[in-house]
Design a protein around this motif. Sequence first.
Motif, PDB file in Angstrom:
ATOM      1  N   ALA A  32      42.285 -18.819  22.284  1.00  0.00           N
ATOM      2  CA  ALA A  32      43.083 -17.897  23.090  1.00  0.00           C
ATOM      3  C   ALA A  32      42.137 -16.931  23.790  1.00  0.00           C
ATOM      4  CB  ALA A  32      44.059 -17.134  22.194  1.00  0.00           C
ATOM      5  N   VAL A  33      42.626 -16.332  24.870  1.00  0.00           N
ATOM      6  CA  VAL A  33      41.844 -15.331  25.582  1.00  0.00           C
ATOM      7  C   VAL A  33      42.640 -14.040  25.629  1.00  0.00           C
ATOM      8  CG1 VAL A  33      40.537 -16.951  27.004  1.00  0.00           C
ATOM      9  CG2 VAL A  33      42.707 -16.075  27.827  1.00  0.00           C
ATOM     10  N   LYS A  34      41.931 -12.937  25.557  1.00  0.00           N
ATOM     11  CA  LYS A  34      42.575 -11.640  25.636  1.00  0.00           C
ATOM     12  C   LYS A  34      42.413 -11.125  27.062  1.00  0.00           C
ATOM     13  CE  LYS A  34      43.328  -7.673  22.765  1.00  0.00           C
ATOM     14  NZ  LYS A  34      42.873  -6.894  21.606  1.00  0.00           N
ATOM     15  N   ILE A  35      43.531 -10.901  27.712  1.00  0.00           N
ATOM     16  CA  ILE A  35      43.547 -10.380  29.070  1.00  0.00           C
ATOM     17  C   ILE A  35      44.136  -8.977  28.988  1.00  0.00           C
ATOM     18  CG2 ILE A  35      44.415 -10.678  31.413  1.00  0.00           C
ATOM     19  CD1 ILE A  35      44.620 -13.699  30.774  1.00  0.00           C
ATOM     20  N   GLY A  36      43.273  -7.990  29.165  1.00  0.00           N
ATOM     21  CA  GLY A  36      43.707  -6.612  28.929  1.00  0.00           C
ATOM     22  C   GLY A  36      43.948  -6.446  27.438  1.00  0.00           C
ATOM     23  N   LYS A  37      45.156  -6.048  27.073  1.00  0.00           N
ATOM     24  CA  LYS A  37      45.462  -5.907  25.645  1.00  0.00           C
ATOM     25  C   LYS A  37      46.324  -7.055  25.119  1.00  0.00           C
ATOM     26  CE  LYS A  37      49.411  -2.814  26.306  1.00  0.00           C
ATOM     27  NZ  LYS A  37      50.015  -1.544  25.899  1.00  0.00           N
ATOM     28  N   TYR A  38      46.547  -8.071  25.928  1.00  0.00           N
ATOM     29  CA  TYR A  38      47.421  -9.178  25.548  1.00  0.00           C
ATOM     30  C   TYR A  38      46.671 -10.488  25.397  1.00  0.00           C
ATOM     31  CZ  TYR A  38      50.956  -5.848  27.023  1.00  0.00           C
ATOM     32  OH  TYR A  38      51.719  -4.726  27.145  1.00  0.00           O
ATOM     33  N   TRP A  39      47.020 -11.248  24.374  1.00  0.00           N
ATOM     34  CA  TRP A  39      46.448 -12.576  24.153  1.00  0.00           C
ATOM     35  C   TRP A  39      47.238 -13.600  24.939  1.00  0.00           C
ATOM     36  CZ3 TRP A  39      42.028 -13.627  21.707  1.00  0.00           C
ATOM     37  CH2 TRP A  39      41.495 -12.667  20.846  1.00  0.00           C
ATOM     38  N   ARG A  40      46.537 -14.621  25.442  1.00  0.00           N
ATOM     39  CA  ARG A  40      47.157 -15.733  26.169  1.00  0.00           C
ATOM     40  C   ARG A  40      46.561 -17.045  25.659  1.00  0.00           C
ATOM     41  NH1 ARG A  40      50.212 -12.206  27.231  1.00  0.00           N
ATOM     42  NH2 ARG A  40      50.716 -11.381  29.276  1.00  0.00           N
ATOM     43  N   VAL A  41      47.393 -18.085  25.648  1.00  0.00           N
ATOM     44  CA  VAL A  41      46.974 -19.413  25.201  1.00  0.00           C
ATOM     45  C   VAL A  41      47.324 -20.400  26.311  1.00  0.00           C
ATOM     46  CG1 VAL A  41      47.280 -21.212  23.457  1.00  0.00           C
ATOM     47  CG2 VAL A  41      47.430 -18.806  22.793  1.00  0.00           C
ATOM     48  N   THR A  42      46.342 -21.179  26.765  1.00  0.00           N
ATOM     49  CA  THR A  42      46.628 -22.175  27.797  1.00  0.00           C
ATOM     50  C   THR A  42      47.349 -23.360  27.168  1.00  0.00           C
ATOM     51  OG1 THR A  42      44.558 -23.377  27.501  1.00  0.00           O
ATOM     52  CG2 THR A  42      44.552 -21.561  29.108  1.00  0.00           C
ATOM     53  N   GLN A  43      48.064 -24.090  28.000  1.00  0.00           N
ATOM     54  CA  GLN A  43      48.766 -25.277  27.518  1.00  0.00           C
ATOM     55  C   GLN A  43      47.768 -26.277  26.937  1.00  0.00           C
ATOM     56  OE1 GLN A  43      51.644 -26.969  30.164  1.00  0.00           O
ATOM     57  NE2 GLN A  43      51.866 -28.820  28.974  1.00  0.00           N
ATOM     58  N   GLU A  44      46.611 -26.404  27.591  1.00  0.00           N
ATOM     59  CA  GLU A  44      45.576 -27.320  27.109  1.00  0.00           C
ATOM     60  C   GLU A  44      45.114 -26.929  25.698  1.00  0.00           C
ATOM     61  OE1 GLU A  44      41.030 -28.729  28.230  1.00  0.00           O
ATOM     62  OE2 GLU A  44      42.201 -27.612  29.708  1.00  0.00           O
ATOM     63  N   ASN A  45      44.875 -25.633  25.473  1.00  0.00           N
ATOM     64  CA  ASN A  45      44.444 -25.186  24.147  1.00  0.00           C
ATOM     65  C   ASN A  45      45.542 -25.346  23.114  1.00  0.00           C
ATOM     66  OD1 ASN A  45      41.870 -24.553  25.002  1.00  0.00           O
ATOM     67  ND2 ASN A  45      42.338 -22.407  25.358  1.00  0.00           N
ATOM     68  N   LEU A  46      46.797 -25.135  23.510  1.00  0.00           N
ATOM     69  CA  LEU A  46      47.913 -25.319  22.581  1.00  0.00           C
ATOM     70  C   LEU A  46      48.055 -26.794  22.207  1.00  0.00           C
ATOM     71  CD1 LEU A  46      50.182 -24.041  20.991  1.00  0.00           C
ATOM     72  CD2 LEU A  46      51.629 -24.229  23.019  1.00  0.00           C
ATOM     73  N   GLU A  47      47.935 -27.682  23.188  1.00  0.00           N
ATOM     74  CA  GLU A  47      48.007 -29.117  22.900  1.00  0.00           C
ATOM     75  C   GLU A  47      46.854 -29.556  21.998  1.00  0.00           C
ATOM     76  OE1 GLU A  47      48.215 -30.957  26.750  1.00  0.00           O
ATOM     77  OE2 GLU A  47      50.364 -30.562  26.934  1.00  0.00           O
ATOM     78  N   ASP A  48      45.660 -29.002  22.231  1.00  0.00           N
ATOM     79  CA  ASP A  48      44.509 -29.313  21.388  1.00  0.00           C
ATOM     80  C   ASP A  48      44.768 -28.865  19.954  1.00  0.00           C
ATOM     81  OD1 ASP A  48      41.747 -30.232  21.047  1.00  0.00           O
ATOM     82  OD2 ASP A  48      41.285 -28.105  20.734  1.00  0.00           O
TER      83      ASP A  48
END
Length: 73
Positions: free
Chosen positions: A34-50
Amino acid sequence: MGEIKVYTLDEVVDLLHVTKRSVYTYIKEGKLKAVKIGKYWRVTQENLEDFLSKGTKSTTASYRVKPDGGAEQ
């Protein structure tokens, strides 16, 4: 460049039917990228599928994230 689907942690919680604490643990242990953008975490679809393809030690079922954001076994 194609569009990148990105999920919030709340969306990941809903898709995986786990607690937010579990998602944070997966991120901390390096199981879910996951990556933290500002104070929020985000997960790409590719990383979730992995993550779903590898699972966790206690997971035996495999799931795939559908383009509409749902998950299927």
